[in-house]
Design a protein around this motif. Structure first.
Motif, PDB file in Angstrom:
ATOM      1  N   GLN A  49      39.577  38.207  56.752  1.00 47.95           N
ATOM      2  CA  GLN A  49      38.564  37.997  57.792  1.00 47.95           C
ATOM      3  C   GLN A  49      38.868  36.789  58.665  1.00 47.95           C
ATOM      4  O   GLN A  49      38.394  36.702  59.795  1.00 47.95           O
ATOM      5  CB  GLN A  49      37.184  37.823  57.116  1.00 47.95           C
ATOM      6  CG  GLN A  49      36.037  37.715  58.114  1.00 47.95           C
ATOM      7  CD  GLN A  49      34.700  37.812  57.411  1.00 47.95           C
ATOM      8  OE1 GLN A  49      34.426  38.792  56.737  1.00 47.95           O
ATOM      9  NE2 GLN A  49      33.873  36.799  57.566  1.00 47.95           N
ATOM     10  N   GLY A  50      39.658  35.857  58.159  1.00 44.09           N
ATOM     11  CA  GLY A  50      39.932  34.641  58.896  1.00 44.09           C
ATOM     12  C   GLY A  50      39.080  33.487  58.396  1.00 44.09           C
ATOM     13  O   GLY A  50      38.109  33.671  57.663  1.00 44.09           O
ATOM     14  N   GLY A  51      39.461  32.294  58.766  1.00 47.40           N
ATOM     15  CA  GLY A  51      38.706  31.135  58.313  1.00 47.40           C
ATOM     16  C   GLY A  51      39.408  29.844  58.722  1.00 47.40           C
ATOM     17  O   GLY A  51      40.136  29.807  59.721  1.00 47.40           O
ATOM     18  N   TYR A  52      39.188  28.805  57.941  1.00 42.98           N
ATOM     19  CA  TYR A  52      39.702  27.486  58.265  1.00 42.98           C
ATOM     20  C   TYR A  52      40.551  26.966  57.108  1.00 42.98           C
ATOM     21  O   TYR A  52      40.209  27.149  55.939  1.00 42.98           O
ATOM     22  CB  TYR A  52      38.542  26.520  58.542  1.00 42.98           C
ATOM     23  CG  TYR A  52      37.562  27.058  59.553  1.00 42.98           C
ATOM     24  CD1 TYR A  52      37.846  27.016  60.910  1.00 42.98           C
ATOM     25  CD2 TYR A  52      36.353  27.626  59.146  1.00 42.98           C
ATOM     26  CE1 TYR A  52      36.954  27.522  61.844  1.00 42.98           C
ATOM     27  CE2 TYR A  52      35.459  28.135  60.062  1.00 42.98           C
ATOM     28  CZ  TYR A  52      35.758  28.088  61.412  1.00 42.98           C
ATOM     29  OH  TYR A  52      34.874  28.603  62.328  1.00 42.98           O
ATOM     30  N   ILE A  53      41.655  26.314  57.452  1.00 40.41           N
ATOM     31  CA  ILE A  53      42.567  25.757  56.460  1.00 40.41           C
ATOM     32  C   ILE A  53      42.607  24.235  56.612  1.00 40.41           C
ATOM     33  O   ILE A  53      42.755  23.719  57.731  1.00 40.41           O
ATOM     34  CB  ILE A  53      43.989  26.335  56.616  1.00 40.41           C
ATOM     35  CG1 ILE A  53      44.025  27.781  56.164  1.00 40.41           C
ATOM     36  CG2 ILE A  53      44.987  25.532  55.806  1.00 40.41           C
ATOM     37  CD1 ILE A  53      45.407  28.400  56.228  1.00 40.41           C
ATOM     38  N   PHE A  54      42.477  23.558  55.470  1.00 42.55           N
ATOM     39  CA  PHE A  54      42.577  22.100  55.431  1.00 42.55           C
ATOM     40  C   PHE A  54      43.690  21.723  54.456  1.00 42.55           C
ATOM     41  O   PHE A  54      43.648  22.120  53.284  1.00 42.55           O
ATOM     42  CB  PHE A  54      41.261  21.468  54.945  1.00 42.55           C
ATOM     43  CG  PHE A  54      40.078  21.737  55.819  1.00 42.55           C
ATOM     44  CD1 PHE A  54      39.663  20.804  56.757  1.00 42.55           C
ATOM     45  CD2 PHE A  54      39.362  22.927  55.710  1.00 42.55           C
ATOM     46  CE1 PHE A  54      38.571  21.048  57.560  1.00 42.55           C
ATOM     47  CE2 PHE A  54      38.264  23.175  56.505  1.00 42.55           C
ATOM     48  CZ  PHE A  54      37.864  22.236  57.446  1.00 42.55           C
TER      49      PHE A  54
END
Length: 314
Positions: A49-54
């Motif tokens: 789905q997608g998202g955020y990477i840290f």
């Protein structure tokens, strides 16, 4: 020498006689899965789905289970954390919710503030990126290709080792197993991520191995009992291999259940679809793949002429 048996030696279950009931059960599962896929769809995880990477370098060695629980309590949706690179480096992934507003910058900043509030602003945030939906779509396509290529390779293998009828029945059973695992993710609120694809491939490998063992016994009995009625022969073969099938499934499930109950949340979420897949695969090997041979004009070899034997006269 004594052998461990979970099934009596003289068991005689009429599997072929139960085929209409088991075919109906399989059809209902497939129909329910297709309906939920069309109406509800799959609950895609971060990977699809997608998202955020840290990517963060912490000031001290991280306690991953504790951080995982704290991230889950933030209410950001699906989150994942793992060690990455150096000893104090961690990789955090946060789901991009489908109902977020259209302001991408505002949504991203909200997630960044929440993660920094948890870890502390004084940490070294080496990389912060957004995974777009195109990456997720490409991963879905590649995953489906991997499953299709695996099924095609198994079809070729079974057709080469046995007759084409066995290959068709084996692939029907594998498609049934794949849909059965999708039912778990479509009917129940489980996240469909890369572990789901791994579970499908593991189930396919286990199921086809179990099916080939049964097919091998059927082929052996076809040569040995050329005049036996096909349904009775399939029943005989299934009963002869039932102890092995049950023992293999039981030992595999015992290990998986230990991982599910004692392996922690990450391993449990990975083990559950494999547990369901093993049960579905055992069911399809016994009740689906073998009885389907009745409908594919399987060659029996009755008409093969016996070799002539020359008789010398005294």
């Amino acid at each position: 020498m004594a052998y461990l048996r979970l099934v009596p030696h003289n068991v005689n279950i009429n599997f072929v006689g139960l085929r209409f009931v088991t075919f109906l059960i399989s059809s209902l599962v497939i129909a329910a899965t297709l309906i939920t896929l069309c109406t509800k769809g799959l609950n895609y995880g971060i990977d699809f789905q997608g998202g955020y990477i840290f990517e963060v370098r912490l000031n001290q060695e991280p306690n991953i289970p504790e951080l995982r629980d704290k991230l889950a309590s933030l209410g950001l949706g699906e989150t994942a954390i793992q060690k990455f690179g150096a000893e104090n480096d961690v990789l955090i992934r946060v789901e991009k919710k489908a109902n977020e507003g259209s302001n991408e910058t505002e949504s991203q900043q909200k997630v960044i503030d929440a993660v920094k509030g948890l870890l502390g602003a004084d940490q070294d945030y080496r990389r912060v990126e957004t995974i777009g939906p195109k990456v997720g779509e490409e991963l879905v396509r590649n995953s489906m290709k991997a499953v299709l290529f695996a099924l095609a390779a198994m079809l070729i293998y079974i057709a080469a080792r046995f007759e084409w009828q066995f290959a068709v029945c084996g692939i029907i059973a594998l498609v049934h197993d794949t849909i059965g695992i999708l039912a778990l993710f479509s009917i129940f609120p489980l996240e469909f991520n890369e572990t789901a694809i791994i579970a499908i491939l593991i189930t396919a490998g286990y199921s086809i191995n179990d099916t080939i063992v049964i097919f091998d016994r059927i082929r052996e009995n076809l040569r040995k009992y050329k005049k036996m009625e096909l349904g009775a022969l399939i029943n005989k073969s299934l009963n002869e291999t039932l102890s092995r099938t049950v023992l293999t499934a039981t030992t595999t499930l015992t290990s998986l259940l230990a991982l599910y109950f004692f392996g922690g949340s990450v391993i449990s979420s990975f083990s559950l679809p494999i547990i369901i897949g093993i049960m579905i695969g055992s069911f399809s090997s016994i009740f689906l793949a073998s009885p389907l041979l009745l409908y594919l004009n399987l060659k029996r070899g009755e008409d093969t002429p016996a070799p002539e034997v020359a008789v010398k006269k005294a």
